[in-house]
Enzyme design. Structure first.
Site, PDB file in Angstrom:
ATOM      1  CE1 TYR A 110      -3.954  -1.583   5.385  1.00  0.00           C
ATOM      2  CE2 TYR A 110      -3.215   0.697   5.261  1.00  0.00           C
ATOM      3  CZ  TYR A 110      -3.573  -0.478   4.638  1.00  0.00           C
ATOM      4  OH  TYR A 110      -3.558  -0.556   3.272  1.00  0.00           O
TER       5      TYR A 110
ATOM      6  CB  SER B 213      -0.889   0.012   1.256  1.00  0.00           C
ATOM      7  OG  SER B 213      -1.544   1.249   1.424  1.00  0.00           O
TER       8      SER B 213
END
Length: 274
Positions: free
Chosen positions: A146, A133
């Site tokens: 995360y 990501s």
């Protein structure tokens, strides 16, 4: 010989778009998900095997790989796509949810990869694509878990590429920005405790700021799937692929300013005090 790809997390979003893209371009596809019994669209496609794989269940990983090999004879590429985002103040997050974030995003990815390595090593070929990501290169407030997991994916992938390159196996990292999927729904776990009043101004600011980011843009999953296709088929040793205009923009900024400047811009976006 028709090549075969195994993809985790194909029930929705990027995983599903990637499965459909590779099928459309002539590959065999092992499309895995936690609840395959409810799947209809992918099951109806020729040369697609829909099977159960839960990255927290080692037996299901082994069974899915065995099923793919039994059906298609070999597996040439792996896309570690399964994952989700846990946000919220660390103090408000139960320990079991902390563990689950890393179990799914990191340990499950490693377990799935490890299950396929004997075959890739024997074939002296294979491509492993890890969906990281932009959040593996930068962080948002309240994203301790995360971002920690995605930074881990970046690091393990970079290290792994050294040990697998001599075996003819390539490792690739995809770094998407926002994807127009259900990341804000089933793939998003926000933890908060209103009794922890000191955190609530930050929680409100981040909830508003993240909502704006998700609604302002991002890429369609089909666009990011094209980047996955490129990574697997370009025949290069390129490690990182930035996917999506928003990811390219934010990483360009991150690479050209110092920490203090970038952090100040992030605080300004979320309306945070220094």
């Amino acid at each position: 010989m028709t090549q075969t790809i195994l993809i985790t997390g194909t029930s929705t979003g990027l995983g599903r778009a990637t499965a459909k893209l590779f099928h459309a371009r002539g590959w065999n596809v092992v499309a895995t998900m936690r609840t395959p019994d409810s799947e209809a669209e992918l099951t109806a496609l020729d040369n697609v095997l829909v099977t159960r794989l839960d990255v927290q269940d080692g037996a299901s990983i082994a069974a899915a790989v065995d099923a793919g090999l039994a059906r298609f004879g070999r597996i040439d590429a792996l896309v570690n796509n399964a994952g989700y985002g846990a946000y919220g103040p660390l103090e408000a997050t139960p320990v079991e949810k902390i563990r689950r974030q890393f179990d799914v995003n990191v340990l499950g990815l490693l377990a799935t990869t490890k299950q396929l390595l004997p075959q890739f090593r024997a074939n002296r070929a294979g491509v492993i694509v890890n969906i990281a990501s932009v959040g593996g290169r930068i962080t948002f407030p309240l994203g301790t878990l995360y971002h920690g997991s995605k930074f881990a994916v970046e690091g393990l992938s970079e290290a792994l590429h050294y040990e697998l390159a001599p075996l003819g196996v390539r490792v690739k990292i995809i770094e998407p920005g926002g994807i127009r999927t259900d990341f804000g729904g089933r793939s998003f776990d926000f933890n908060n405790d209103p009794a922890l009043t000191e955190y609530q101004p930050l929680v409100e600011a981040v909830a508003s700021g993240l909502g704006a980011l998700m609604s302002e843009g991002g890429s369609e999953p089909e666009e990011i799937a094209e980047t996955v296709w490129t990574a697997i088929t370009d025949g290069t040793d390129t490690l990182r692929y930035v996917a999506g205009a928003d990811a390219q923009q934010v990483l360009k900024v991150r690479d050209t300013v110092d920490d203090a400047t970038f952090f100040a811009g992030m605080r300004d976006h979320f309306g945070l005090d220094s």
